[in-house]
Design an enzyme around this catalytic site. Structure first.
Site, PDB file in Angstrom:
ATOM      1  N   ASP A   1       0.876  -1.171   0.000  1.00 23.54           N
ATOM      2  CA  ASP A   1       0.000   0.000   0.000  1.00 23.54           C
ATOM      3  C   ASP A   1       0.915   1.222   0.000  1.00 23.54           C
ATOM      4  O   ASP A   1       1.688   1.418   0.943  1.00 23.54           O
ATOM      5  CB  ASP A   1      -0.865  -0.040   1.268  1.00 23.54           C
ATOM      6  CG  ASP A   1      -1.810   1.151   1.365  1.00 23.54           C
ATOM      7  OD1 ASP A   1      -1.595   2.158   0.655  1.00 23.54           O
ATOM      8  OD2 ASP A   1      -2.756   1.069   2.174  1.00 23.54           O
ATOM      9  N   LYS A  60      -0.500  10.932 -11.485  1.00 20.58           N
ATOM     10  CA  LYS A  60      -1.884  11.145 -11.948  1.00 20.58           C
ATOM     11  C   LYS A  60      -2.722  11.774 -10.842  1.00 20.58           C
ATOM     12  O   LYS A  60      -2.595  11.413  -9.680  1.00 20.58           O
ATOM     13  CB  LYS A  60      -2.512   9.811 -12.333  1.00 20.58           C
ATOM     14  CG  LYS A  60      -3.998   9.934 -12.641  1.00 20.58           C
ATOM     15  CD  LYS A  60      -4.526   8.773 -13.409  1.00 20.58           C
ATOM     16  CE  LYS A  60      -4.823   7.575 -12.534  1.00 20.58           C
ATOM     17  NZ  LYS A  60      -5.319   6.470 -13.353  1.00 20.58           N
TER      18      LYS A  60
HETATM   19  C1  LIG Z   1      -5.461   2.632 -13.233  1.00 20.88           C
HETATM   20  S1  LIG Z   1      -4.743   1.319 -12.338  1.00 20.88           S
HETATM   21  C2  LIG Z   1      -3.068   1.351 -12.931  1.00 20.88           C
HETATM   22  C3  LIG Z   1      -2.878   0.840 -14.341  1.00 20.88           C
HETATM   23  C4  LIG Z   1      -1.418   0.637 -14.681  1.00 20.88           C
HETATM   24  N1  LIG Z   1      -0.728   1.914 -14.873  1.00 20.88           N
HETATM   25  C5  LIG Z   1      -1.241  -0.185 -15.932  1.00 20.88           C
HETATM   26  O1  LIG Z   1      -0.815   0.356 -16.939  1.00 20.88           O
HETATM   27  O2  LIG Z   1      -1.488  -1.390 -15.872  1.00 20.88           O
HETATM   28  C6  LIG Z   1      -4.601   1.973 -10.708  1.00 20.88           C
HETATM   29  C7  LIG Z   1      -4.008   1.043  -9.680  1.00 20.88           C
HETATM   30  O3  LIG Z   1      -3.756   1.761  -8.465  1.00 20.88           O
HETATM   31  C8  LIG Z   1      -3.776   0.806  -7.429  1.00 20.88           C
HETATM   32  N2  LIG Z   1      -3.839   1.435  -6.115  1.00 20.88           N
HETATM   33  C9  LIG Z   1      -4.837   2.206  -5.618  1.00 20.88           C
HETATM   34  N3  LIG Z   1      -4.554   2.576  -4.358  1.00 20.88           N
HETATM   35  C10 LIG Z   1      -3.345   2.042  -4.049  1.00 20.88           C
HETATM   36  C11 LIG Z   1      -2.520   2.075  -2.885  1.00 20.88           C
HETATM   37  N4  LIG Z   1      -2.898   2.734  -1.765  1.00 20.88           N
HETATM   38  N5  LIG Z   1      -1.342   1.402  -2.904  1.00 20.88           N
HETATM   39  C12 LIG Z   1      -0.978   0.700  -4.010  1.00 20.88           C
HETATM   40  N6  LIG Z   1      -1.717   0.650  -5.135  1.00 20.88           N
HETATM   41  C13 LIG Z   1      -2.879   1.307  -5.154  1.00 20.88           C
HETATM   42  C14 LIG Z   1      -4.980  -0.041  -7.757  1.00 20.88           C
HETATM   43  O4  LIG Z   1      -4.916  -1.294  -7.099  1.00 20.88           O
HETATM   44  C15 LIG Z   1      -4.905  -0.133  -9.290  1.00 20.88           C
HETATM   45  O5  LIG Z   1      -4.303  -1.343  -9.678  1.00 20.88           O
END
Ligand SMILES: C[S@@+](CC[C@H](N)C(=O)[O-])C[C@H]1O[C@@H](n2cnc3c(N)ncnc32)[C@H](O)[C@@H]1O
Length: 202
Positions: free
Chosen positions: A92, A156
């Site tokens: 996380d 982002k």
């Molecule tokens: C839009 S996706 C990313 C897509 C990636 N750039 C790709 O090209 O495959 C966003 C990701 O952020 C992750 N995410 C959200 N909150 C998070 C956190 N606190 N720690 C780690 N990952 C997190 C989600 O699990 C998700 O897989």
């Protein structure tokens, strides 16, 4: 017409991703940002935050080549890649222990930190904005602790009230800060990317 065009573009990038062997259409956002802003180069040590399912990891690996290294970090499992210089870990990014865990999984100081991390979309604009700011702040905290001086951060954010304040903070920490929405990003989405270069390391 707008909706129709939007769907066409979705299909276009979705098909292109399948055809070119990328795990997701998101790969094209990084490709477009990289060709416009020159974020990744051979030999870079890259940390990709919010990496699942791994589309950005694939693009970053292509750009850094055999001399570089890519570490993908996500709360969810990312299926492994068959490269020695690509690693994925589950973490996380908002956790206080994240910077140290990331550092331990890198061969040397990172030169680039990418964050495409997104909250689960609630559909309530302000809530999604606030959560996305929290994730972007986590990315900045990680950069603050481990990014090489002179390094880059691509992050982002979903647009909203706190956007300008966050950009101001970034300007204090980086020599150059630019804002962009890649073509491959859906028009009706609030997502925006901020490209920061020249980490001051202060
Ligand atoms: C839009 S996706 C990313 C897509 C990636 N750039 C790709 O090209 O495959 C966003 C990701 O952020 C992750 N995410 C959200 N909150 C998070 C956190 N606190 N720690 C780690 N990952 C997190 C989600 O699990 C998700 O897989």
């Amino acid at each position: 017409m707008g909706r129709h065009r939007h769907r066409e573009r979705h299909d276009h990038y979705y098909r292109m991703a399948k055809h070119e062997g990328y795990r997701t259409r998101a790969s094209f956002k990084l490709k477009q940002l990289n060709s416009r802003f020159g974020i990744l180069k051979r030999g870079d040590i890259v940390v990709d935050l919010g990496a699942a399912p791994g589309g950005w990891v694939q693009v970053a690996r292509e750009e850094v080549g055999d001399e570089g290294f890519v570490l993908g970090v996500d709360m969810q499992q990312v299926a492994k890649f068959p490269y020695k210089n690509v690693r994925v870990i589950v973490a996380d990014i908002t956790d206080v222990s994240a910077p140290e865990l990331i550092r331990q999984n890198l061969p040397r100081e990172p030169t680039v930190i990418l964050s495409d991390a997104s909250p689960k979309i609630s559909g309530v604009w302000n809530v999604d904005h606030f959560r996305s700011i929290e994730l972007a702040r986590a990315a900045l905290r990680i950069a603050d602790q481990i990014l090489q001086r002179g390094g880059k951060l691509l992050v982002k954010i979903f647009q909203g009230d706190m956007f300008d304040e966050f950009v101001k903070e970034l300007r204090e920490k980086f020599e150059s800060v630019k804002i962009s929405k890649p073509l491959a990003s859906r028009k009706n989405s609030a997502e925006t990317y901020i490209i920061c270069k020249g980490f001051k390391g202060l």
